[in-house]
Design an enzyme around this catalytic site. Structure first.
Site, PDB file in Angstrom:
ATOM      1  N   TYR A 101      41.294  18.302  -7.797  1.00 37.68           N
ATOM      2  CA  TYR A 101      41.108  16.868  -8.646  1.00 37.68           C
ATOM      3  C   TYR A 101      41.780  17.020  -9.809  1.00 37.68           C
ATOM      4  CZ  TYR A 101      38.639  13.176 -10.551  1.00 37.68           C
ATOM      5  OH  TYR A 101      38.022  12.052 -11.257  1.00 37.68           O
ATOM      6  N   ARG A 159       0.893  -1.040   0.084  1.00 37.73           N
ATOM      7  CA  ARG A 159      -0.061  -0.185  -0.031  1.00 37.73           C
ATOM      8  C   ARG A 159       0.777   1.315   0.007  1.00 37.73           C
ATOM      9  NH1 ARG A 159      -3.540  -1.907   4.999  1.00 37.73           N
ATOM     10  NH2 ARG A 159      -1.752  -3.164   5.370  1.00 37.73           N
ATOM     11  N   TYR A 186      35.762  28.173  -3.901  1.00 34.22           N
ATOM     12  CA  TYR A 186      35.686  26.658  -3.446  1.00 34.22           C
ATOM     13  C   TYR A 186      36.958  26.049  -2.670  1.00 34.22           C
ATOM     14  CZ  TYR A 186      35.872  21.642  -4.072  1.00 34.22           C
ATOM     15  OH  TYR A 186      35.884  20.318  -3.922  1.00 34.22           O
ATOM     16  N   ASP A 231       6.137  -0.925  11.696  1.00 30.36           N
ATOM     17  CA  ASP A 231       5.602   0.193  11.015  1.00 30.36           C
ATOM     18  C   ASP A 231       4.759   0.872  11.846  1.00 30.36           C
ATOM     19  OD1 ASP A 231       3.394  -1.669  11.357  1.00 30.36           O
ATOM     20  OD2 ASP A 231       2.563  -1.515   9.563  1.00 30.36           O
ATOM     21  N   ASN A 273      -6.285  -3.109  18.349  1.00 29.27           N
ATOM     22  CA  ASN A 273      -4.937  -3.737  18.740  1.00 29.27           C
ATOM     23  C   ASN A 273      -3.994  -2.914  18.124  1.00 29.27           C
ATOM     24  OD1 ASN A 273      -2.746  -5.377  18.827  1.00 29.27           O
ATOM     25  ND2 ASN A 273      -3.384  -6.627  17.239  1.00 29.27           N
ATOM     26  N   THR A 327       1.697 -12.332  10.312  1.00 27.50           N
ATOM     27  CA  THR A 327       2.422 -11.750  11.579  1.00 27.50           C
ATOM     28  C   THR A 327       2.555 -13.150  12.417  1.00 27.50           C
ATOM     29  OG1 THR A 327       0.376 -11.109  12.305  1.00 27.50           O
ATOM     30  CG2 THR A 327       1.573  -9.686  11.541  1.00 27.50           C
TER      31      THR A 327
HETATM   32  C1  UD1 Z   1      -1.683  -5.867  12.390  1.00 27.01           C
HETATM   33  C2  UD1 Z   1      -2.524  -6.656  13.292  1.00 27.01           C
HETATM   34  C3  UD1 Z   1      -3.799  -5.702  13.394  1.00 27.01           C
HETATM   35  C4  UD1 Z   1      -3.137  -4.372  14.246  1.00 27.01           C
HETATM   36  C5  UD1 Z   1      -2.250  -3.854  13.422  1.00 27.01           C
HETATM   37  C6  UD1 Z   1      -1.536  -2.500  14.183  1.00 27.01           C
HETATM   38  C7  UD1 Z   1      -2.258  -9.096  12.556  1.00 27.01           C
HETATM   39  C8  UD1 Z   1      -3.059 -10.137  11.883  1.00 27.01           C
HETATM   40  N1  UD1 Z   1      -3.181  -7.836  12.724  1.00 27.01           N
HETATM   41  O1  UD1 Z   1      -2.416  -5.608  11.081  1.00 27.01           O
HETATM   42  O2  UD1 Z   1      -4.481  -6.555  14.424  1.00 27.01           O
HETATM   43  O3  UD1 Z   1      -4.382  -3.626  14.654  1.00 27.01           O
HETATM   44  O4  UD1 Z   1      -1.312  -4.363  12.954  1.00 27.01           O
HETATM   45  O5  UD1 Z   1      -0.940  -1.715  13.479  1.00 27.01           O
HETATM   46  O6  UD1 Z   1      -1.338  -9.131  13.138  1.00 27.01           O
HETATM   47  N2  UD1 Z   1       5.013  -8.591   8.747  1.00 27.01           N
HETATM   48  C9  UD1 Z   1       5.868  -9.535   8.643  1.00 27.01           C
HETATM   49  N3  UD1 Z   1       5.540 -10.645   7.867  1.00 27.01           N
HETATM   50  C10 UD1 Z   1       4.282 -10.663   7.434  1.00 27.01           C
HETATM   51  C11 UD1 Z   1       3.283  -9.798   7.517  1.00 27.01           C
HETATM   52  C12 UD1 Z   1       3.623  -8.780   8.220  1.00 27.01           C
HETATM   53  O7  UD1 Z   1       7.162  -9.274   9.020  1.00 27.01           O
HETATM   54  O8  UD1 Z   1       4.252 -11.990   6.781  1.00 27.01           O
HETATM   55  C13 UD1 Z   1       5.428  -7.222   9.468  1.00 27.01           C
HETATM   56  C14 UD1 Z   1       4.984  -6.229   8.747  1.00 27.01           C
HETATM   57  O9  UD1 Z   1       6.255  -5.747   7.983  1.00 27.01           O
HETATM   58  C15 UD1 Z   1       4.779  -4.952   9.559  1.00 27.01           C
HETATM   59  C16 UD1 Z   1       4.014  -5.766  10.863  1.00 27.01           C
HETATM   60  O10 UD1 Z   1       4.447  -6.999  10.467  1.00 27.01           O
HETATM   61  O11 UD1 Z   1       5.729  -4.339  10.290  1.00 27.01           O
HETATM   62  C17 UD1 Z   1       2.308  -5.796  10.881  1.00 27.01           C
HETATM   63  O12 UD1 Z   1       2.011  -6.157   9.365  1.00 27.01           O
HETATM   64  P1  UD1 Z   1       0.700  -5.457   8.556  1.00 27.01           P
HETATM   65  O13 UD1 Z   1       0.505  -6.169   7.353  1.00 27.01           O
HETATM   66  O14 UD1 Z   1       0.906  -3.978   8.558  1.00 27.01           O
HETATM   67  O15 UD1 Z   1      -0.424  -5.654   9.657  1.00 27.01           O
HETATM   68  P2  UD1 Z   1      -1.740  -4.788   9.783  1.00 27.01           P
HETATM   69  O16 UD1 Z   1      -2.706  -5.235   8.633  1.00 27.01           O
HETATM   70  O17 UD1 Z   1      -1.040  -3.457   9.886  1.00 27.01           O
HETATM   71 CA    CA Z   2       0.429  -2.249   9.774  1.00 23.49          CA
END
Ligand code: UD1
Ligand code: CA
Length: 455
Positions: free
Chosen positions: A384, A15, A363, A104, A171, A81
Site C-alpha cells: 500500500y 423484546r 505479512y 422468528d 400454535n 400478523t
Molecule cells: C405469533 C402467533 C401465536 C404463535 C406464535 C408462534 C399471532 C397473532 N400470534 O405470536 O399464536 O403461538 O406466533 O411463534 O399471529 N410480524 C409482521 N408484522 C406484524 C406483526 C408481526 O410481519 O405486524 C411478523 C414478525 O416479524 C414475526 C411474526 O410475524 O416474524 C410473528 O410475530 P410476533 O409478534 O413474534 O408474534 P407472536 O407474539 O410470537
Molecule cells: Ca414470535
C-alpha cells in the site's frame, strides 16, 4: 397443485432490544430469517415471498445478497400478523395452497411442512395449523378444541381466560391454507383484542374447517422473541449439529466452546478442538485437525490440513497444508497443497504456491507467490503506497531472506534470492541475488562497551 410460502418478517421485535429487525438476529451466526428461507427452499415451493416492515432495507438487503427469486412485500405499519399476510395477496392469489411461516421461528423444516400438507389434503381442511404440545406454553397462542376434539380457534396469551391459559397445545405460527379461503377470511379480521392487532390466528375461527398437525419434536416450532429465547435455541441447535457431525465421522474430544454453523460440511476423521468456531459455507475435508482456538468463515479446506490457533476468512486451503499457531488468512487467499505457514503470519488476497514455506512473523498482501519459495523470518510485502494497493510477484523457488521488505509493485524472478534485511524496490531477475543494505561501520574501542564491562 401449486404451492406458495409467505414468511412474516415485518415486526420490530422490541423484546430483542436490537437495532436490527428481529428476524435478522442470529442463531449460530446466521440470521433466523435465513434458517426459515432455507427450510422453504428445501420444501420446493413454486413461490416464496417475505413480508418486510421495520427497517425493511436491512431485511431486503440480506435476502437479495443470499437468495434468488424471493419476492418481498412491504407492510408499512406493524398492525399484526393478519395484516402482514394480506400484503402478500398477490402471491396468495397465484397459488392453490399457501403456507405461512414466521421469520422468528428458525427451526421449521421441509419434512414437517410436507407432513402437515399431507394431513391438510387428507382432512380436506381449509387451514391446518402446525402445533406442538409443550410444558411451558406461556407467550404462545393456544389451540382451542371443541368437545369433539376438533380445532375451533387459536387464543393469544393476552386474550386467554385462566382455563384457556392452562392449555399446553400451542400454535407454532406455521399454517397451510387453501388460498381462496384465506383470501376470503383476511378482510373479515378485526383488531378488537388485547393487543389491538389484526391476528392471522383469527382466520381459524372464520374459516371454520381447521385441522392441526402436532409436531413430534416440539422444538421444530420454537420461536425466539427475546435474547434468552435465542440463547436457548442456540444451545439446542449447537449440540444437535455437533452430534450429527459425529454421526458423519467427525471427532470431538470435548464440545467446549465449539460452534459450527448449519451449512458447514466436514469430512470423516477430522478432529475439531475446543474454542473453534466454523461458520458460513465452509467445507472441510477428511483427516484434518482444526483448532484449538480457531475461527474459520466461508473457507474451502482440503484433506490432511492442520490449523492451530488460526483465523481464516473467505479463503481456499488445499490438501496437506499446516498453518499456525497464531496466524491469520484474510479474504481472498489461495494456499496451495503442502504449504507451511508458521506463527504470527498474516496473509491477505494472495496466492501461495505448492510447498512454499512462510515460517514466522511475515505479512504477505496482494501477492502471487510461486511454488517452493522460502520466506525467512519477518518478511513484509509493502503493498500500500497510501493511495493504491499494488501486487508483489515472487517466482518459484525464490529465497526471501529474513527481514526483507518488498515494496510493491515488484517482481522477484524464479530462483532469485534477497539478502537478509534488504528493502527491494526494483525487480530482481531470475537466479540473481539482490542485497540492499548500508555498509557496516566499525567504531573501535567504543566507550559504551568499557562502561558495560565494569558492571
Ligand atoms: C405469533 C402467533 C401465536 C404463535 C406464535 C408462534 C399471532 C397473532 N400470534 O405470536 O399464536 O403461538 O406466533 O411463534 O399471529 N410480524 C409482521 N408484522 C406484524 C406483526 C408481526 O410481519 O405486524 C411478523 C414478525 O416479524 C414475526 C411474526 O410475524 O416474524 C410473528 O410475530 P410476533 O409478534 O413474534 O408474534 P407472536 O407474539 O410470537
Ligand atoms: Ca414470535
Amino acid at each position: 397443485m401449486t404451492t406458495g410460502c409467505v414468511i412474516l418478517a415485518g415486526g420490530a421485535g422490541k423484546r430483542m432490544k436490537s437495532e436490527k429487525p428481529k428476524v435478522l438476529c442470529e442463531l449460530l451466526k446466521k440470521p433466523m430469517l435465513g434458517w426459515v428461507l432455507d427450510a422453504a427452499e428445501d420444501f420446493g415451493f413454486d413461490k416464496i415471498g417475505v413480508v418486510t416492515g421495520y427497517k425493511r432495507e436491512m431485511t431486503e438487503e440480506y435476502i437479495s445478497q443470499n437468495y434468488d427469486k424471493i419476492s418481498t412485500y412491504f407492510q408499512d405499519e406493524q398492525k399484526g400478523t393478519g395484516d402482514a399476510v394480506s400484503r402478500a395477496a398477490e402471491l396468495i392469489k397465484s397459488v392453490d395452497r399457501v403456507c405461512v411461516l414466521c421469520g422468528d421461528a428458525p427451526l421449521m423444516n421441509a419434512e414437517t411442512l410436507k407432513n402437515a400438507l399431507t394431513l391438510h389434503e387428507k382432512t380436506n381442511a381449509g387451514v391446518t395449523i402446525i402445533s406442538a404440545e409443550i410444558s411451558n406454553p406461556f407467550g404462545y397462542g393456544r389451540i382451542i378444541r371443541d368437545n369433539s376434539g376438533k380445532v375451533a380457534a387459536i387464543r393469544e396469551q393476552k386474550d386467554c381466560s385462566p382455563e384457556e391459559a392452562e392449555i399446553c397445545e400451542i400454535n407454532g405460527g406455521a399454517y397451510w391454507f387453501n388460498s381462496a379461503e384465506l383470501l376470503e377470511a383476511l378482510p373479515k379480521l378485526n383488531n378488537k383484542n388485547a393487543s389491538g392487532e389484526f391476528y392471522l390466528t383469527d382466520c381459524v375461527e372464520i374459516i371454520g374447517n381447521a385441522a392441526a398437525y402436532i409436531c413430534e419434536q416440539p422444538e421444530t416450532i420454537a420461536g425466539a422473541n427475546t435474547r434468552k429465547d435465542l440463547f436457548e435455541l442456540n444451545n439446542t441447535v449447537r449440540e444437535k449439529i455437533l452430534y450429527k457431525l459425529m454421526d458423519e465421522g467427525v471427532s470431538f474430544i470435548t464440545l467446549d466452546g465449539i460452534i459450527i454453523g448449519k451449512d458447514v460440511k466436514i469430512g470423516a476423521d477430522t478432529l475439531i478442538l475446543p474454542n473453534t468456531i466454523i461458520t458460513g459455507k465452509t467445507v472441510i475435508g477428511k483427516n484434518c485437525e482444526i483448532g484449538a482456538n480457531s475461527h474459520i468463515e466461508d473457507c474451502t479446506i482440503g484433506d490432511n490440513v492442520v490449523l492451530d490457533n488460526v483465523k481464516a476468512v473467505s479463503s481456499t486451503i488445499e490438501d496437506d497444508v499446516k498453518i499456525g499457531p497464531f496466524s491469520q488468512l484474510r479474504p481472498g487467499c489461495v494456499i496451495k497443497k503442502g504449504v507451511k505457514i508458521g506463527d504470527f503470519v498474516e496473509i491477505k488476497n494472495s496466492n501461495i504456491g505448492e510447498n512454499t514455506a512462510v515460517a514466522h512473523l511475515t505479512y504477505l498482501g496482494d501477492s502471487d507467490v510461486g511454488r517452493g519459495v522460502n520466506f525467512g523470518c519477518g518478511c513484509v510485502t509493502a503493498n500500500y503506497d497510501g493511495v493504491k494497493k499494488h501486487r508483489t510477484e515472487i517466482g518459484s523457488h525464490a529465497f526471501i531472506g529474513c527481514n526483507t521488505n518488498l515494496i510493491a509493485p515488484v517482481k522477484i524472478g524464479e530462483n532469485a534470492a534477497t539478502g537478509a534485511g534488504s528493502t527491494i524496490t526494483v525487480d530482481v531477475p531470475e537466479n540473481a541475488l539482490a542485497v540492499e543494505r548500508g555498509k557496516a561501520k566499525i567504531y573501535e574501542n567504543w566507550h559504551g562497551n568499557f562502561e558495560r564491562k565494569k558492571k
